[in-house]
Motif scaffolding. Sequence first.
Motif, mmCIF file in Angstrom:
data_model
loop_
_atom_site.group_PDB
_atom_site.id
_atom_site.type_symbol
_atom_site.label_atom_id
_atom_site.label_comp_id
_atom_site.label_asym_id
_atom_site.label_seq_id
_atom_site.Cartn_x
_atom_site.Cartn_y
_atom_site.Cartn_z
ATOM 1 N N THR A 1 5.694 -4.931 54.328
ATOM 2 C CA THR A 1 5.183 -4.095 53.234
ATOM 3 C C THR A 1 4.765 -4.969 52.060
ATOM 4 N N GLN A 2 5.576 -5.953 51.726
ATOM 5 C CA GLN A 2 5.231 -6.861 50.626
ATOM 6 C C GLN A 2 3.953 -7.633 50.949
ATOM 7 N N LEU A 3 3.841 -8.112 52.180
ATOM 8 C CA LEU A 3 2.640 -8.851 52.579
ATOM 9 C C LEU A 3 1.405 -7.953 52.502
ATOM 10 N N ARG A 4 1.542 -6.732 52.949
ATOM 11 C CA ARG A 4 0.411 -5.800 52.932
ATOM 12 C C ARG A 4 -0.003 -5.432 51.507
ATOM 13 N N ASP A 5 0.987 -5.162 50.664
ATOM 14 C CA ASP A 5 0.698 -4.613 49.337
ATOM 15 C C ASP A 5 0.509 -5.636 48.224
ATOM 16 N N SER A 6 1.137 -6.803 48.358
ATOM 17 C CA SER A 6 1.195 -7.684 47.192
ATOM 18 C C SER A 6 0.851 -9.154 47.407
ATOM 19 N N TYR A 7 0.946 -9.657 48.624
ATOM 20 C CA TYR A 7 0.788 -11.095 48.830
ATOM 21 C C TYR A 7 -0.211 -11.396 49.936
ATOM 22 N N PRO A 8 -1.149 -12.302 49.677
ATOM 23 C CA PRO A 8 -2.167 -12.634 50.681
ATOM 24 C C PRO A 8 -1.687 -13.606 51.761
ATOM 25 N N SER A 9 -0.471 -14.138 51.612
ATOM 26 C CA SER A 9 0.049 -15.063 52.622
ATOM 27 C C SER A 9 1.572 -15.113 52.552
ATOM 28 N N LEU A 10 2.166 -15.569 53.641
ATOM 29 C CA LEU A 10 3.612 -15.736 53.684
ATOM 30 C C LEU A 10 4.066 -16.793 52.684
ATOM 31 N N ASP A 11 3.281 -17.853 52.530
ATOM 32 C CA ASP A 11 3.633 -18.898 51.558
ATOM 33 C C ASP A 11 3.733 -18.329 50.148
ATOM 34 N N GLU A 12 2.767 -17.507 49.758
ATOM 35 C CA GLU A 12 2.794 -16.929 48.414
ATOM 36 C C GLU A 12 3.964 -15.975 48.237
ATOM 37 N N LEU A 13 4.256 -15.178 49.253
ATOM 38 C CA LEU A 13 5.399 -14.274 49.180
ATOM 39 C C LEU A 13 6.685 -15.069 48.984
ATOM 40 N N CYS A 14 6.880 -16.114 49.784
ATOM 41 C CA CYS A 14 8.097 -16.918 49.684
ATOM 42 C C CYS A 14 8.226 -17.588 48.320
ATOM 43 N N ARG A 15 7.128 -18.086 47.792
ATOM 44 C CA ARG A 15 7.163 -18.697 46.453
ATOM 45 C C ARG A 15 7.536 -17.660 45.396
ATOM 46 N N ALA A 16 6.877 -16.519 45.443
ATOM 47 C CA ALA A 16 7.090 -15.490 44.419
ATOM 48 C C ALA A 16 8.499 -14.905 44.465
ATOM 49 N N LEU A 17 9.039 -14.741 45.669
ATOM 50 C CA LEU A 17 10.359 -14.127 45.810
ATOM 51 C C LEU A 17 11.476 -15.153 45.962
ATOM 52 N N ASP A 18 11.124 -16.435 45.848
ATOM 53 C CA ASP A 18 12.078 -17.538 45.972
ATOM 54 C C ASP A 18 12.856 -17.454 47.293
ATOM 55 N N LEU A 19 12.089 -17.311 48.383
ATOM 56 C CA LEU A 19 12.679 -17.249 49.717
ATOM 57 C C LEU A 19 12.414 -18.552 50.457
ATOM 58 N N ASP A 20 13.352 -18.943 51.284
ATOM 59 C CA ASP A 20 13.195 -20.124 52.127
ATOM 60 C C ASP A 20 12.384 -19.710 53.357
#
Length: 58
Positions: A16-35
Motif C-alpha cells: 500500500t505504501q509503495l502504491r500510494d506514496s513511494y516510487p521505489s523500495l529504496d525510497e520507502l526504506c529511506r523514508a521509513l528508516d527500514l533496513d
Amino acid sequence: MAVPKDPIMLLSYINTQLRDSYPSLDELCRALDLDKPDLESKLSKAGYGYDPSVNQFR
C-alpha cells in the motif's frame, strides 16, 4: 509508526505504501528508516519477492 510484524499484514502495508506514496523500495526504506535487506528477508520467508517493474512485492 512501526511496521506490522505479521508477514501478511507487513506485505499489505508495504505494498500500500509503495502504491500510494513511494516510487521505489529504496525510497520507502529511506523514508521509513527500514533496513531493506531485513524487510526483503522477512517477506521472502513468507514467499514474496520485490518486483521493481510493478513496484510491489508479489
